[in-house]
Design an enzyme around this catalytic site. Structure first.
Site, short mmCIF file in Angstrom:
data_model
loop_
_atom_site.label_atom_id
_atom_site.label_comp_id
_atom_site.label_asym_id
_atom_site.label_seq_id
_atom_site.Cartn_x
_atom_site.Cartn_y
_atom_site.Cartn_z
N LYS A 151 38.23 41.18 40.34
CA LYS A 151 38.65 40.47 41.57
C LYS A 151 39.26 41.42 42.59
CE LYS A 151 41.56 37.68 39.51
NZ LYS A 151 41.36 38.14 38.10
N ASN A 176 46.26 37.30 45.62
CA ASN A 176 46.70 37.88 44.35
C ASN A 176 46.68 39.40 44.38
OD1 ASN A 176 47.57 37.21 41.63
ND2 ASN A 176 45.64 38.07 40.90
N HIS A 186 44.12 34.22 29.52
CA HIS A 186 45.10 33.21 29.97
C HIS A 186 44.93 31.87 29.25
CE1 HIS A 186 46.09 36.12 32.99
NE2 HIS A 186 44.97 35.95 33.66
#
Length: 444
Positions: free
Chosen positions: A105, A128, A174
């Protein structure tokens, strides 16, 4: 930053943090605190939480539970941004490019921002990565926001509409936050929720989960869909094959970039990042030649296969961002004759999945809480040594690389672990590696 933005917008802010140190810092910045456990919720419009606050797993935070009992929406700063952009007149609304995926990302976000800046576009990069979204400068006409979006952030959006939504890949991560892969995938999929026929989805198709996402989006016929790949040709899309990137968006594919020229983006995973960035920038109206030139000049990102230095033929590479085995696999696939520094606070699954890359490793130097477990996994397959600390691991790796008589040896920090046992975060770990390497090279 969120409190400041809300106050400047005229909102009354009731702020709280469970961490006493954070509360002290907030007060020193002029933020008035209110104990939300005792607050009057009758006029509260929304509970705005940090992305790290649990929503469902392992259990909802007590304030999330309280907000839901009071029918108060639970959102994050990305949703505030989305609402503000949607409220602008159509002629002033910026373009929004959102990027998500388990890995890649940040690189893809930064690369798109770099390409747009080289093309003279008015661009803001955040989310982010880098600056928080509400800290970016307000948009002007034709501004492009390029936003990295984690699953935590996407869990908190409701109205975000991305003109271009990029899904890179999906591998287990996660799961403690999302419960299972289905929950993790659902959070990521929210990046497409508000797209229309005017918008585009760009999807990596190199893993099974993501190939399923491509199929689902095509079936919905809601938006334009473009596939990207780093290992196979596509009938329609952008792909990397045989060391080159091909544009197959038109009638016939054509090579637009030799990957050897993208010196700051080694490895197959970066080939996929390049393909996704290229597809996005084509959608934004840039020309192929200009995009390719900008990719060649991209300096790379800190802590992501960052070449810190070279001394006596030994390359020192900082890949501290590799906090899981999937990310480390991409690093190990990018080099041969590797002196590998790994370890930290392990994640679910360990490093057994990296076995196909073990032949590339000359020796491993293991640090942190996971050192003994990793040593057991590598036993009998990869020579290894429990070093304990990063500094000791670097000393041992430098000694062995110098004595190894190998062509182009690489000392690679790619931990496959979280950093919190010995460092504040992955950036602190990578900064320490960089400092130690530069001191060693300088002293030499």
């Amino acid at each position: 930053m969120t409190c400041k933005a809300l106050r400047e917008g005229g909102a009354q802010v009731l702020a709280w943090d469970d961490n006493p140190d954070t509360r002290i810092n907030a007060q020193s910045d002029g933020v008035a605190l209110t104990d939300l456990d005792r607050a009057d919720w009758s006029e509260v419009r929304a509970l705005i939480v940090s992305p790290g606050v649990p929503l469902t797993h392992p259990e909802p935070h007590r304030l999330v539970r309280l907000a839901r009992e009071k029918n108060v929406p639970v959102i994050g700063d990305i949703e505030l941004f989305a609402q503000a952009m949607a409220a602008l007149p159509a002629e002033r609304r910026p373009s929004i490019v959102g990027i998500t995926g388990t890995n890649g990302k940040s690189t893809t976000t930064a690369l798109i921002g770099h390409i747009l800046k080289k093309a003279g576009r008015d661009v803001r990069v955040g989310g982010n990565i880098g600056e928080a979204i509400l800290g970016l400068s307000p948009p002007r006409a034709k501004t492009v926001f390029v936003i990295e979006l984690s699953s935590y952030q996407l869990d908190l959006v409701q109205t975000l509409r991305c003109d271009i939504a990029i899904w890179l890949n999906l591998t287990p991560d996660h799961l403690d936050r999302h419960g299972d892969m289905a929950g993790y995938k659902a959070a990521k999929f929210r990046i497409f929720s508000n797209q229309t026929s005017e918008d585009a989805a760009i999807v990596g198709v190199d893993d099974d989960h993501s190939a399923g996402v491509m199929t689902r989006l095509k079936a919905s016929q809601r938006q334009s869909v473009v596939a990207v790949s780093s290992g196979r040709s596509l009938g329609h899309g952008v792909y990397a094959l045989g060391g080159k990137v091909f544009d197959a968006l038109g009638r016939s594919p054509r090579a637009i970039l030799d990957l050897k020229e993208a010196v700051s983006l080694p490895g197959a995973h970066n080939a996929q990042n390049i393909a996704a960035a290229y597809a996005a920038c084509i959608r934004l109206g840039l020309l192929p030649e200009g995009i390719a030139d900008a990719i060649r000049s991209f300096p790379g990102l800190a802590h992501r296969l960052e070449l810190v230095g070279t001394h006596k033929g030994v390359r020192y590479v900082n890949d501290s961002k590799a906090t899981n085995a999937e990310a480390t696999a991409k690093a190990l696939a990018s080099y041969n004759h590797i002196y590998w520094i790994a370890g930290g606070r392990k994640k679910e699954g360990g490093i057994g999945a990296l076995a196909p890359f073990f032949p590339r490793i000359e020796k491993a130097y293991l640090i942190g809480e996971a050192a003994d477990e990793f040593a057991a996994t590598l036993s009998g397959t990869v020579p290894n040594e429990v070093a304990g600390t990063l500094e000791t691991a670097l000393d041992l790796a430098a000694r062995d690389a110098a004595a190894g008589a190998r062509d182009t040896p690489v000392i690679l920090l790619s931990p496959a672990c979280a950093s919190f046992d010995q460092f504040r975060d992955f950036e602190h770990r990578g900064d320490m590696f960089r400092t130690l390497v530069r001191a060693r090279i300088g002293n030499a």
